[in-house]
Design an enzyme around this catalytic site. Structure first.
Site, PDB file in Angstrom:
ATOM      1  N   GLU A 150      18.662  33.806 124.429  1.00  0.00           N
ATOM      2  CA  GLU A 150      18.204  32.726 125.426  1.00  0.00           C
ATOM      3  C   GLU A 150      19.722  32.828 126.667  1.00  0.00           C
ATOM      4  OE1 GLU A 150      14.949  30.984 126.568  1.00  0.00           O
ATOM      5  OE2 GLU A 150      14.830  32.866 124.841  1.00  0.00           O
ATOM      6  N   GLY A 191      19.027  41.410 125.845  1.00  0.00           N
ATOM      7  CA  GLY A 191      18.626  40.950 126.538  1.00  0.00           C
ATOM      8  C   GLY A 191      17.917  40.082 125.378  1.00  0.00           C
ATOM      9  N   LYS A 193       8.007  27.141 120.467  1.00  0.00           N
ATOM     10  CA  LYS A 193       7.620  28.086 120.224  1.00  0.00           C
ATOM     11  C   LYS A 193       6.038  27.548 119.271  1.00  0.00           C
ATOM     12  CE  LYS A 193      10.139  32.000 121.877  1.00  0.00           C
ATOM     13  NZ  LYS A 193      11.368  32.976 121.563  1.00  0.00           N
ATOM     14  N   ILE A 250       3.202  39.859 121.214  1.00  0.00           N
ATOM     15  CA  ILE A 250       2.386  39.567 120.305  1.00  0.00           C
ATOM     16  C   ILE A 250       1.123  38.457 121.098  1.00  0.00           C
ATOM     17  CG2 ILE A 250       1.701  38.805 117.977  1.00  0.00           C
ATOM     18  CD1 ILE A 250       4.334  39.141 117.183  1.00  0.00           C
ATOM     19  N   ALA A 271      -9.387  44.779 135.154  1.00  0.00           N
ATOM     20  CA  ALA A 271     -10.140  43.561 135.782  1.00  0.00           C
ATOM     21  C   ALA A 271     -10.673  43.799 136.543  1.00  0.00           C
ATOM     22  CB  ALA A 271      -8.247  43.214 136.350  1.00  0.00           C
ATOM     23  N   ALA A 281      10.852  36.529 144.737  1.00  0.00           N
ATOM     24  CA  ALA A 281      11.118  35.955 144.318  1.00  0.00           C
ATOM     25  C   ALA A 281      12.508  36.405 143.901  1.00  0.00           C
ATOM     26  CB  ALA A 281      11.051  34.575 144.916  1.00  0.00           C
ATOM     27  N   ARG A 284      17.867  36.000 143.067  1.00  0.00           N
ATOM     28  CA  ARG A 284      18.850  36.237 143.825  1.00  0.00           C
ATOM     29  C   ARG A 284      19.464  37.218 143.996  1.00  0.00           C
ATOM     30  NH1 ARG A 284      20.643  31.577 140.153  1.00  0.00           N
ATOM     31  NH2 ARG A 284      19.176  31.665 138.499  1.00  0.00           N
ATOM     32  N   ARG A 285      19.148  38.999 142.727  1.00  0.00           N
ATOM     33  CA  ARG A 285      19.626  39.736 142.500  1.00  0.00           C
ATOM     34  C   ARG A 285      18.714  40.918 142.237  1.00  0.00           C
ATOM     35  NH1 ARG A 285      20.954  37.167 137.977  1.00  0.00           N
ATOM     36  NH2 ARG A 285      22.630  35.904 138.940  1.00  0.00           N
ATOM     37  N   LYS A 298       8.354  29.179 128.250  1.00  0.00           N
ATOM     38  CA  LYS A 298       8.374  28.298 126.740  1.00  0.00           C
ATOM     39  C   LYS A 298       8.508  26.860 126.763  1.00  0.00           C
ATOM     40  CE  LYS A 298      11.351  31.657 125.793  1.00  0.00           C
ATOM     41  NZ  LYS A 298      11.811  32.786 125.080  1.00  0.00           N
TER      42      LYS A 298
HETATM   43  N1  HSE Z   1      15.362  34.098 122.713  1.00  0.00           N
HETATM   44  C1  HSE Z   1      14.008  34.563 122.277  1.00  0.00           C
HETATM   45  C2  HSE Z   1      14.508  34.943 121.204  1.00  0.00           C
HETATM   46  C3  HSE Z   1      13.235  35.733 123.595  1.00  0.00           C
HETATM   47  O1  HSE Z   1      14.796  36.530 120.769  1.00  0.00           O
HETATM   48  O2  HSE Z   1      13.055  35.139 120.109  1.00  0.00           O
HETATM   49  C4  HSE Z   1      12.297  35.668 123.757  1.00  0.00           C
HETATM   50  O3  HSE Z   1      11.255  34.291 123.569  1.00  0.00           O
END
Ligand code: HSE
Length: 434
Positions: free
Chosen positions: A188, A185, A203, A134, A33, A43, A45-46, A103
């Site tokens: 959504e 994780g 997307k 990507i 950079a 910021a 919440r947890r 997105k």
């Molecule tokens: N829920 C999205 C997926 C996460 O499974 O591709 C990434 O945008």
């Protein structure tokens, strides 16, 4: 040179990954950079147990970060359309640059956000919003700038691809795999966004805008999910030499632009047919370059952080540049966007896989062939299976040549009206991608 100060809003999976990557690769990032990139405030919440923020100031109010005069770039990783939109618009109004992975926000409110950003001379960067790690936005927006883009097609939802892969390879149930995707994780907050194609349509809307130079028009995207896919069709597709993938397709035609997300049969020997698990891939076809393919992790903590941090490096490099000479948000100059219309699904063209459950009577195939030929629909292949024991019906599976969807709709209505056809005809679109 003074380091660039960043405020992170949201310390979940992607926020935690962004903090960790910025810290771990600080030296390498500064070499790229031309100055350091430092997190000045977070910021959340947890706390995030996967992210040790040490002495970095932390607060619970995202607007504290947005109003912090020390901060140059706000990183919005909250998700959703409401608070996230307020955060981004307020950050822009405060003259701050924004990096976001959101997105949904860009697809639905991007036109408004970019207009405000232009007025303020700030950048809104959103590489992480499509296909995780990507760098496909950069590739289309900058790397393919010489081309007239003809079409693009992508596996752009990792959760959906993970589910389809596990179901096909291991025979696992839909619900079981979805739970695992949530635990990892990938999914959504509302997993129907993944399985019903809404996330992919967000997307695709973004990709189509930067590929064709059109405003963002999420409301015009056709969306069909994977939740009603039957195992029988997955298996018949394999027998015909195809694989079913949940694809986003955007194609430029003389009449308009196709913008559609749906399960799709693609030839099993295409590279993209072999993109499995949470991996994403996007094919982009340009008139000069031909077909190109971009592949990588489409979701996950550090792959998505990789795209967020790349945007931070881009913004850090561009801080002192003339706003009029920056890469336009949607790849084309804002006053040069085209009003080429988005086509309704009935006007889109594709080949089709049809599965008809027929009574075992003479002449059924002839009736099917007549209905299709009367509508100018050419059959590429046809397969009749043996009578099924549980209902005494015969599955007839056929693949057509390319035809406008409205004609297939008419043909399906006529097929379903036949006395010898039972129940609904299954229809899945087919793309050769060549
Ligand atoms: N829920 C999205 C997926 C996460 O499974 O591709 C990434 O945008």
């Amino acid at each position: 040179m003074k380091p660039v100060k960043v405020g992170i809003c949201g310390l979940g999976n992607v926020g935690g990954g962004t903090f960790n990557v910025l810290k771990r690769n600080a030296e390498e990032i500064a070499r790229r950079a031309g100055r350091g990139i430092e997190v000045a405030q977070i910021a959340t919440r947890r706390p995030n147990p996967k992210c040790h923020t040490g002495s970095t100031p932390t607060c619970s109010d995202v607007f504290e970060v947005v109003d912090n005069p020390e901060i140059d770039i706000v990183v919005e990783l909250i998700g959703g359309y409401t608070v996230a939109r307020e955060v981004v618009l307020k950050a822009i109004a405060n003259g701050k640059h924004v990096v976001t992975a959101n997105k949904a926000l860009i697809a639905v409110h991007g036109n408004e956000i970019f207009a405000r950003a232009r007025e303020q001379g700030v950048i809104v960067a959103f590489e992480a919003s499509v296909a995780g790690g990507i760098p496909v936005i950069k590739a289309i927006r900058e790397g393919l700038a010489a081309n007239q883009i003809n079409w693009l097609a992508g596996i752009i939802n990792g959760t959906g691809n993970f589910i389809l892969t596990e179901m096909r390879e291991k025979g696992r149930t839909f619900e079981d795999v979805l739970k695992e995707a949530q635990a990892l994780g990938y999914a959504e907050a509302d997993p129907t966004f993944d399985v019903e194609g809404i996330d992919a349509a967000h997307k695709l809307t973004i990709l189509a805008s930067i590929a064709f130079g059109i405003p963002l028009q999420f409301d015009k995207a056709y969306t069909e999910g994977i939740s009603r896919l039957a195992t029988a069709d997955v298996n018949y597709a394999e027998a015909l030499g195809y694989r079913i993938k949940h694809l986003g397709v955007a194609r430029r035609t003389a009449a308009g632009i196709e913008l559609r997300v749906h399960p799709t049969l693609i030839p099993a020997d295409r590279l993209i047919a072999n993109v499995n698990g949470v991996m994403n891939a996007v094919m982009v076809n340009g008139d000069a370059v031909g077909s190109t393919l971009y592949y990588g992790a489409g979701a996950g903590m550090e792959p998505t952080a990789s795209a967020v941090v790349a945007d931070l490096v881009d913004v850090a490099r561009a801080l002192t540049t003339d706003p009029n000479n920056r890469v336009p948000h949607l790849a084309f100059q804002p006053d040069a966007l085209s009003d080429h219309p988005i086509l309704p699904i009935g006007a889109c063209e594709s080949a089709y896989y049809l599965r008809i459950q027929a009574k075992d009577h003479p002449g059924v195939l002839a009736q099917v062939a007549t209905i299709l030929s009367e509508r100018g629909i050419n059959i590429e292949s046809i397969m009749q299976k043996e009578v099924e024991e549980h209902d005494g019906l015969v599955p007839v599976i056929l693949v057509t040549h390319r035809v406008v969807e409205q004609r297939i709709d008419d043909a399906i209505a006529a097929l379903e009206a036949l006395d010898d056809v039972v129940g609904s005809v299954v229809r899945i679109r087919v793309e050769q991608l060549n």
